[in-house]
Design an enzyme around this catalytic site. Structure first.
Site, PDB file in Angstrom:
ATOM      1  N   SER A 174       0.813  -1.221   0.000  1.00  0.00           N
ATOM      2  CA  SER A 174       0.000   0.000   0.000  1.00  0.00           C
ATOM      3  C   SER A 174       0.845   1.269   0.000  1.00  0.00           C
ATOM      4  O   SER A 174       0.385   2.330   0.413  1.00  0.00           O
ATOM      5  CB  SER A 174      -0.930   0.007   1.221  1.00  0.00           C
ATOM      6  OG  SER A 174      -0.175  -0.060   2.430  1.00  0.00           O
ATOM      7  N   CYS A 183      12.082   0.196 -14.293  1.00  0.00           N
ATOM      8  CA  CYS A 183      11.510   1.335 -15.014  1.00  0.00           C
ATOM      9  C   CYS A 183      12.327   1.638 -16.266  1.00  0.00           C
ATOM     10  O   CYS A 183      11.778   1.910 -17.340  1.00  0.00           O
ATOM     11  CB  CYS A 183      11.439   2.555 -14.110  1.00  0.00           C
ATOM     12  SG  CYS A 183      13.039   3.118 -13.454  1.00  0.00           S
ATOM     13  N   SER A 241      12.085  10.996  -6.933  1.00  0.00           N
ATOM     14  CA  SER A 241      11.260   9.842  -7.301  1.00  0.00           C
ATOM     15  C   SER A 241      11.943   8.520  -6.991  1.00  0.00           C
ATOM     16  O   SER A 241      11.334   7.456  -7.134  1.00  0.00           O
ATOM     17  CB  SER A 241      10.914   9.899  -8.798  1.00  0.00           C
ATOM     18  OG  SER A 241      12.050   9.567  -9.592  1.00  0.00           O
ATOM     19  N   ALA A 242      13.191   8.567  -6.586  1.00  0.00           N
ATOM     20  CA  ALA A 242      13.942   7.345  -6.287  1.00  0.00           C
ATOM     21  C   ALA A 242      13.966   7.129  -4.778  1.00  0.00           C
ATOM     22  O   ALA A 242      14.656   7.841  -4.050  1.00  0.00           O
ATOM     23  CB  ALA A 242      15.364   7.453  -6.830  1.00  0.00           C
TER      24      ALA A 242
END
Length: 300
Positions: free
Chosen positions: A11, A126, A157-158
């Site tokens: 989640s 990715c 984003s990493a």
């Protein structure tokens, strides 16, 4: 309309972004979201949208009278390795978004048709999802002796998982460039770009090709495959026309084509600069819908 039932296990950011995509699917119903943290933002958002949300883990999910047809695993390689045999025993197909790589590697625009009935498939990385289609676009026209890709992603984003698995990223992506992309030899590099404001994911692909290769056919193939990826990743695009370089004294008589890509995220849950994460959840959705088509067809 009848839909295949799905569970998202995990989640966090990836699982939550995937939830938004699956909620739009015409053939998948995301019935469950499973986590381990009752205060998870993902579980709260799932519950708000009528999805059954549980922080009691996979044990709880598999103990239910009704079980999913498909599980999307967005946890960790360690967790997926433990869960995968249980899914398989119950006949639940698994889409693995972790580095576990227990099943065949899949890039929807290239080899999805080969693995529609596989019990478990892996989405590589990715960088692999973004660049392997371009290597494939070239290799289906001419021999690719060597392909090198550079994936540059926004540093915010990493997450810690990406940062801890840089070696796995390069090894897994390099292998996919060869086995799926069709290059005889592949190499992958990832760059975490700290620029502010954060930039979109950018990818560069270089392929060594014969000097007499049909450049018009290669260019057409690149555009064709890019359109196939855009069908499920709308923010995927070529930043420029493919660029060809003639052989040089150090190129071994080979020419080269350079392909320049950009991936903008859909902004479902993750910010648009997180194209590197968005392409994974978009690919997972595409693979899941392929599974669902097979499942629903078999049940008719």
């Amino acid at each position: 309309m009848t839909k295949a039932l799905a569970a998202i296990v995990g989640s966090g950011n990836i699982g939550t972004d995937l939830l938004y995509k699956l909620l739009r699917s015409e053939i998948i119903e995301p019935r469950w979201m499973i986590g381990v943290d009752p205060d998870s933002e993902g579980l709260k958002r799932a519950a708000d949208r009528g999805v059954i949300a549980s922080a009691e883990g996979v044990d709880w999910l598999l103990a239910q009278d009704e079980r999913p047809d498909i599980v999307f695993e967005a946890t960790s390689a360690y967790v997926h390795r433990a869960n995968a045999p249980r899914y398989r025993e119950l006949g639940i197909q698994a889409v693995d978004l972790t580095p576990a790589a227990l099943g065949p590697a899949v890039v929807p625009a290239v080899n999805m048709g080969e693995h529609r009935t596989a019990p478990n498939v892996n989405l590589i990385t990715c960088g692999g999802q973004a660049t392997i289609p371009m290597v494939y676009a070239v290799s289906r026209i001419t021999e690719v002796a060597y392909a090198e890709i550079v994936a540059s992603v926004a540093s915010p984003s990493a997450g810690p998982g990406t940062r801890a698995n840089i070696d796995e990223f390069t090894i897994t992506t390099s292998r996919g460039i060869e086995t799926i992309g069709g290059a005889k030899k592949g190499k992958a590099i990832i760059i975490l770009n700290p620029a502010e404001p954060p930039m979109f994911m950018k990818d560069t692909v270089f392929c060594s090709i014969p000097a007499d290769a049909d450049r018009d056919a290669i260019t057409a193939s690149i555009h064709d495959v890019a359109a196939s990826v855009q069908a499920y990743v709308p923010g995927y695009r070529l930043r420029a026309e493919p660029q060809f370089d003639d052989p040089t004294p150090i190129s071994g008589g080979l020419a080269r084509v350079g392909i320049f890509l950009e991936v903008e995220g859909a902004g479902d849950f993750l910010p648009p600069y997180s194209g590197n994460l968005d392409i994974m959840t978009a690919a997972a959705t595409k693979v899941g819908e392929s599974f669902a088509t097979q499942i629903l067809g078999a049940s008719v």
